[in-house]
Design an enzyme around this catalytic site. Structure first.
Site, PDB file in Angstrom:
ATOM      1  N   LYS A 119     -82.530 -28.254 -86.807  1.00 34.49           N
ATOM      2  CA  LYS A 119     -81.494 -28.781 -85.894  1.00 34.49           C
ATOM      3  C   LYS A 119     -80.304 -29.289 -86.691  1.00 34.49           C
ATOM      4  CE  LYS A 119     -84.644 -30.137 -82.272  1.00 34.49           C
ATOM      5  NZ  LYS A 119     -85.668 -31.115 -82.022  1.00 34.49           N
ATOM      6  N   GLU A 171     -91.612 -30.693-109.997  1.00 36.10           N
ATOM      7  CA  GLU A 171     -91.614 -30.086-108.654  1.00 36.10           C
ATOM      8  C   GLU A 171     -91.313 -31.129-107.584  1.00 36.10           C
ATOM      9  OE1 GLU A 171     -94.802 -27.400-107.769  1.00 36.10           O
ATOM     10  OE2 GLU A 171     -93.988 -26.995-105.769  1.00 36.10           O
ATOM     11  N   THR A 224     -97.839 -20.364-102.281  1.00 39.05           N
ATOM     12  CA  THR A 224     -98.217 -21.709-101.829  1.00 39.05           C
ATOM     13  C   THR A 224     -98.621 -21.644-100.351  1.00 39.05           C
ATOM     14  OG1 THR A 224     -95.979 -22.225-101.106  1.00 39.05           O
ATOM     15  CG2 THR A 224     -96.537 -22.790-103.393  1.00 39.05           C
ATOM     16  N   ARG A 225     -99.135 -22.753 -99.872  1.00 37.99           N
ATOM     17  CA  ARG A 225     -99.569 -22.834 -98.470  1.00 37.99           C
ATOM     18  C   ARG A 225     -98.408 -22.463 -97.536  1.00 37.99           C
ATOM     19  NH1 ARG A 225    -100.666 -27.753 -95.316  1.00 37.99           N
ATOM     20  NH2 ARG A 225    -101.896 -27.059 -93.531  1.00 37.99           N
ATOM     21  N   GLU A 277     -94.428 -35.939-104.195  1.00 41.20           N
ATOM     22  CA  GLU A 277     -94.893 -35.580-102.850  1.00 41.20           C
ATOM     23  C   GLU A 277     -95.328 -36.845-102.109  1.00 41.20           C
ATOM     24  OE1 GLU A 277     -95.348 -34.357 -99.653  1.00 41.20           O
ATOM     25  OE2 GLU A 277     -95.127 -32.531-100.830  1.00 41.20           O
ATOM     26  N   ASP A 331     -87.964 -19.567 -96.601  1.00 42.39           N
ATOM     27  CA  ASP A 331     -88.133 -18.409 -95.707  1.00 42.39           C
ATOM     28  C   ASP A 331     -87.235 -18.585 -94.487  1.00 42.39           C
ATOM     29  OD1 ASP A 331     -89.799 -20.646 -94.851  1.00 42.39           O
ATOM     30  OD2 ASP A 331     -90.354 -19.323 -93.200  1.00 42.39           O
ATOM     31  N   ASP A 391     -88.820 -28.477 -96.261  1.00 42.40           N
ATOM     32  CA  ASP A 391     -88.720 -28.544 -94.795  1.00 42.40           C
ATOM     33  C   ASP A 391     -87.331 -28.088 -94.363  1.00 42.40           C
ATOM     34  OD1 ASP A 391     -91.317 -29.868 -94.283  1.00 42.40           O
ATOM     35  OD2 ASP A 391     -90.424 -31.487 -95.441  1.00 42.40           O
TER      36      ASP A 391
END
Ligand SMILES: C[S@@+](CC[C@H](N)C(=O)[O-])C[C@H]1O[C@@H](n2cnc3c(N)ncnc32)[C@H](O)[C@@H]1O
Length: 228
Positions: free
Chosen positions: A136, A58, A208-209, A83, A168, A132
């Site tokens: 922009k 992941e 997930t969060r 991560e 999303d 993320d």
């Protein structure tokens, strides 16, 4: 003592743009970093001694909900998560400790560096969930999904291995579709679902969060590809 920002020496092509720490680390979390972390931490120069048939990888595991879920669901798999966000790492360490998970390894830096060092064709499942979006235009080059990154992942995947990418963000979705419809991508991966399809069940991929946050506005789209 755990070093939050490791030395930049010996790092090649390191590209991390997000935060490495948000909230202060509490005492109990420091304890996890000083005890559990040393037992699960890996790096390009310190890879696991052996790779089983099932390797789950992941990129950007956030708080580790999916990686912990995969580790429980597939106890014979080796689950490797990358991560750089220290608060996320301590969340996953908490899950590892509370649930006694023994098949997770963590790399606390740019996933690209670890991917480059992995043996070819070892990954059976790869996840990039809600990366993320860097909305922009001048920041688009920071996006972790790129032709280069997905082809790097492909080189480390087993034939018929599955890659799941979720977002999303409408602009990021367009970006991912643009990449994944190209011949260069399609000669390495076969699409296994369509944008309008329902997300995988929560038994396959938990919420997930970041998906939870996203659901306050709009559902995420999960794109699934098979490595060929
Ligand atoms: C928006 S969060 C999503 C976290 C999680 N996947 C989720 O769905 O809740 C994206 C995560 O990717 C991590 N990240 C960013 N660049 C990365 C990189 N090059 N390698 C590994 N992780 C990265 C960030 O630190 C951040 O925690």
């Amino acid at each position: 003592m755990y070093e939050i920002m490791p030395s930049m020496e010996n790092r090649k092509n390191r590209t991390i743009y997000g935060r490495r720490q948000a909230r202060p680390i509490k005492e109990a979390q420091k304890h996890l970093l000083e005890t559990v972390f040393s037992t699960v931490k890996i790096s390009p120069s310190n890879l696991p001694a052996a790779f089983p048939d099932e390797v789950i990888f992941e990129v950007g595991f956030g708080s580790g909900e999916n990686l912990a879920h995969q580790a429980k669901k597939y106890p014979n798999a080796l689950c490797i998560g990358c991560e750089p966000f220290i608060n996320g790492i301590v969340s996953l360490l908490g899950k590892i400790s509370a649930e006694d998970l023994s098949n997770i390894h963590i790399f606390d830096d740019d996933a690209t560096l670890l991917l480059q060092a992995l043996p070819e064709h070892c990954i059976s499942k790869a996840f990039i969930l809600f990366p993320d979006p860097w909305p922009k235009k001048r920041h688009h080059k920071r996006r972790v999904v790129s032709m280069e990154s997905v082809l790097l992942i492909h080189g480390k995947m087993q034939k018929n291995g599955m890659l799941t990418i979720a977002t999303d963000h409408p602009g990021y979705l367009e970006w991912i579709v643009e990449i994944t419809k190209q011949e260069k991508f399609r000669s390495h991966f076969l699409p296994m679902n369509a944008i309008k399809d329902a997300r995988p069940s929560e038994d396959e991929i938990p919420i997930t969060r970041y998906e939870k946050k996203a659901l306050e506005n709009r559902p995420g789209t999960f794109l699934i590809f098979k490595a060929i």
